[in-house]
Design an enzyme around this catalytic site. Sequence first.
Site, PDB file in Angstrom:
ATOM      1  N   GLY A  71       0.876  -1.169   0.000  1.00  0.00           N
ATOM      2  CA  GLY A  71       0.000   0.000   0.000  1.00  0.00           C
ATOM      3  C   GLY A  71       0.914   1.219   0.000  1.00  0.00           C
ATOM      4  N   ALA A  72       0.924   1.935  -1.121  1.00  0.00           N
ATOM      5  CA  ALA A  72       1.824   3.089  -1.233  1.00  0.00           C
ATOM      6  C   ALA A  72       1.029   4.391  -1.185  1.00  0.00           C
ATOM      7  CB  ALA A  72       2.643   2.989  -2.522  1.00  0.00           C
ATOM      8  N   GLY A  84       1.527   4.372   3.656  1.00  0.00           N
ATOM      9  CA  GLY A  84       2.620   3.543   3.135  1.00  0.00           C
ATOM     10  C   GLY A  84       3.793   4.372   2.630  1.00  0.00           C
ATOM     11  N   ARG A 110     -11.056   5.806   6.314  1.00  0.00           N
ATOM     12  CA  ARG A 110     -12.454   6.223   6.456  1.00  0.00           C
ATOM     13  C   ARG A 110     -12.672   7.653   5.986  1.00  0.00           C
ATOM     14  NH1 ARG A 110     -13.228   7.299  12.806  1.00  0.00           N
ATOM     15  NH2 ARG A 110     -11.035   7.554  13.331  1.00  0.00           N
ATOM     16  N   ASN A 147     -12.056  -3.880   3.593  1.00  0.00           N
ATOM     17  CA  ASN A 147     -10.627  -4.045   3.895  1.00  0.00           C
ATOM     18  C   ASN A 147     -10.246  -5.488   4.209  1.00  0.00           C
ATOM     19  OD1 ASN A 147     -10.061  -1.437   3.302  1.00  0.00           O
ATOM     20  ND2 ASN A 147      -9.696  -0.749   5.390  1.00  0.00           N
ATOM     21  N   VAL A 175      -1.481  -2.503   9.636  1.00  0.00           N
ATOM     22  CA  VAL A 175      -1.860  -1.121   9.940  1.00  0.00           C
ATOM     23  C   VAL A 175      -3.295  -0.831   9.484  1.00  0.00           C
ATOM     24  CG1 VAL A 175      -1.203   1.315   9.629  1.00  0.00           C
ATOM     25  CG2 VAL A 175       0.565  -0.445   9.666  1.00  0.00           C
ATOM     26  N   ARG A 180      -0.514  10.331  20.669  1.00  0.00           N
ATOM     27  CA  ARG A 180      -1.520  11.408  20.681  1.00  0.00           C
ATOM     28  C   ARG A 180      -1.804  11.860  22.109  1.00  0.00           C
ATOM     29  NH1 ARG A 180      -5.264   8.445  16.043  1.00  0.00           N
ATOM     30  NH2 ARG A 180      -4.491   9.714  14.325  1.00  0.00           N
ATOM     31  N   HIS A 240      -8.446  -0.404  18.770  1.00  0.00           N
ATOM     32  CA  HIS A 240      -8.171   0.878  18.112  1.00  0.00           C
ATOM     33  C   HIS A 240      -9.503   1.466  17.655  1.00  0.00           C
ATOM     34  CE1 HIS A 240      -6.067   3.947  15.961  1.00  0.00           C
ATOM     35  NE2 HIS A 240      -6.413   3.508  14.771  1.00  0.00           N
TER      36      HIS A 240
HETATM   37  O1  TXD Z   1      -3.336   3.446  13.650  1.00  0.00           O
HETATM   38  C1  TXD Z   1      -3.636   2.871  12.627  1.00  0.00           C
HETATM   39  N1  TXD Z   1      -3.548   1.553  12.557  1.00  0.00           N
HETATM   40  C2  TXD Z   1      -4.096   3.633  11.436  1.00  0.00           C
HETATM   41  C3  TXD Z   1      -4.627   2.903  10.322  1.00  0.00           C
HETATM   42  C4  TXD Z   1      -3.909   5.042  11.363  1.00  0.00           C
HETATM   43  C5  TXD Z   1      -4.217   5.706  10.191  1.00  0.00           C
HETATM   44  C6  TXD Z   1      -4.709   5.028   8.992  1.00  0.00           C
HETATM   45  N2  TXD Z   1      -5.107   3.682   9.238  1.00  0.00           N
HETATM   46  C7  TXD Z   1      -5.547   2.848   8.111  1.00  0.00           C
HETATM   47  O2  TXD Z   1      -4.470   2.593   7.222  1.00  0.00           O
HETATM   48  C8  TXD Z   1      -6.610   3.468   7.217  1.00  0.00           C
HETATM   49  O3  TXD Z   1      -7.874   3.399   7.828  1.00  0.00           O
HETATM   50  C9  TXD Z   1      -6.491   2.575   5.995  1.00  0.00           C
HETATM   51  O4  TXD Z   1      -7.222   1.366   6.188  1.00  0.00           O
HETATM   52  C10 TXD Z   1      -4.993   2.268   5.918  1.00  0.00           C
HETATM   53  C11 TXD Z   1      -4.244   3.053   4.830  1.00  0.00           C
HETATM   54  O5  TXD Z   1      -4.493   4.412   4.993  1.00  0.00           O
HETATM   55  P1  TXD Z   1      -3.945   5.486   3.924  1.00  0.00           P
HETATM   56  O6  TXD Z   1      -4.237   6.824   4.474  1.00  0.00           O
HETATM   57  O7  TXD Z   1      -2.569   5.146   3.511  1.00  0.00           O
HETATM   58  O8  TXD Z   1      -4.940   5.201   2.691  1.00  0.00           O
HETATM   59  P2  TXD Z   1      -4.652   5.540   1.137  1.00  0.00           P
HETATM   60  O9  TXD Z   1      -3.847   6.778   1.004  1.00  0.00           O
HETATM   61  O10 TXD Z   1      -5.973   5.457   0.458  1.00  0.00           O
HETATM   62  O11 TXD Z   1      -3.732   4.333   0.660  1.00  0.00           O
HETATM   63  C12 TXD Z   1      -4.180   3.018   0.607  1.00  0.00           C
HETATM   64  C13 TXD Z   1      -3.439   2.349  -0.531  1.00  0.00           C
HETATM   65  C14 TXD Z   1      -3.784   2.914  -1.918  1.00  0.00           C
HETATM   66  O12 TXD Z   1      -2.620   3.385  -2.559  1.00  0.00           O
HETATM   67  C15 TXD Z   1      -4.391   1.732  -2.667  1.00  0.00           C
HETATM   68  O13 TXD Z   1      -4.074   1.699  -4.050  1.00  0.00           O
HETATM   69  C16 TXD Z   1      -3.754   0.553  -1.923  1.00  0.00           C
HETATM   70  O14 TXD Z   1      -3.780   0.945  -0.540  1.00  0.00           O
HETATM   71  N3  TXD Z   1      -4.477  -0.688  -2.111  1.00  0.00           N
HETATM   72  C17 TXD Z   1      -3.852  -1.864  -2.289  1.00  0.00           C
HETATM   73  N4  TXD Z   1      -2.559  -2.176  -2.281  1.00  0.00           N
HETATM   74  C18 TXD Z   1      -2.230  -3.457  -2.508  1.00  0.00           C
HETATM   75  N5  TXD Z   1      -3.141  -4.435  -2.713  1.00  0.00           N
HETATM   76  C19 TXD Z   1      -4.460  -4.160  -2.707  1.00  0.00           C
HETATM   77  N6  TXD Z   1      -5.362  -5.134  -2.913  1.00  0.00           N
HETATM   78  C20 TXD Z   1      -4.863  -2.825  -2.486  1.00  0.00           C
HETATM   79  N7  TXD Z   1      -6.054  -2.208  -2.431  1.00  0.00           N
HETATM   80  C21 TXD Z   1      -5.811  -0.903  -2.205  1.00  0.00           C
END
Ligand code: TXD
Length: 310
Positions: free
Chosen positions: A9-10, A14, A82, A95, A118, A151, A175
Amino acid sequence: MEKKISVIGAGNVGATTAHLLALKKLGDIVLFDIVEGMPQGKALDISESSPIESFNSKVIGTNNYEETKDSDIVVITAGLPRKPGMSRDDLVEVNKKIVKEVTENVVKQSPNCILIIVSNPLDAMVYVASEVSKFPKNRIIGMAGTLDSSRLRFFISQELNISVDKIEAMVLGGHGDTMVPLISSAKVDGKPLSESLPKEKIDKLVERTQKAGGEIVSLLKTGSAYYSTASAINELVDSIVNDKKKILPCAAYLDGQYGVEGLFIGVPAKLGKVGIEQVIEAQLTDEEKKQFDITVQHVKELTEKTKENL
Ligand code: TXD
């Protein structure tokens, strides 16, 4: 030899994690995403800062799981964040499919890695990764408590106008809204927090901590927190890579500790080169125990829901 760390996940979390891993020189990094070109572009961008930041770690972006082969640590951030008005639990159905698919692919390439999950809802996604990977429980870690604790420490330091270095505080449990800030053991310059602040003020800081993720979501409108999230992930990776044996709150498998059997939930754990070396049983007051029971119940229900059609 450099450790190999893959970040799946970039997106916001990521990519920021990969950037910090490089700055902190914690290992060679592979940044994976399903979106073509995007992880490659971000990895190249990070790499092009290396002469200025003076790191020699390799940072590679890819859409191919083979590039993650033989990783020592894999951080899973894939999944949706979210939107305003949503709870983390609302993300469970979408997810869990993503985390399942990602975990299957990751373990094929790196059967001996340590997994740091994460994606939200965190406690449920850790369960998914555990079921799919069948890894020993010490190699499955959920990152959330370190962020929630950071936090709380920040809010206390702001309220008292004292350096964050002087504030100790930990948040346990799931969480989500039921998380349990351990106020009885929170300290300011080594002294109990209750000596520095009245109960009403502390209650406000507790509430702000429990809702801190939502506060950022409603400000950003299009995503959730990622700078602090990436810092917290790096704290876990650093303790593992450098075998620091730090005690950090994270989602760990309870096998009788805290009177809980067979559940991943946020507790302090000692992190070293094999992953979770020990779950630490913190002292809880009667009131904190009651709150901990509530959060355990919530995570159990969420985990049960996650088991359906997994
Ligand atoms: O404390 C914690 N654990 C958290 C968790 C704090 C903040 C964010 N938290 C969660 O992390 C958030 O609720 C999300 O479920 C994840 C990722 O958050 P982010 O802000 O990085 O979301 P983005 O910017 O939308 O990035 C998600 C990436 C995006 O680039 C998609 O293309 C990729 O996930 N994605 C995938 N990668 C690989 N394989 C699959 N199947 C896939 N689907 C989506």
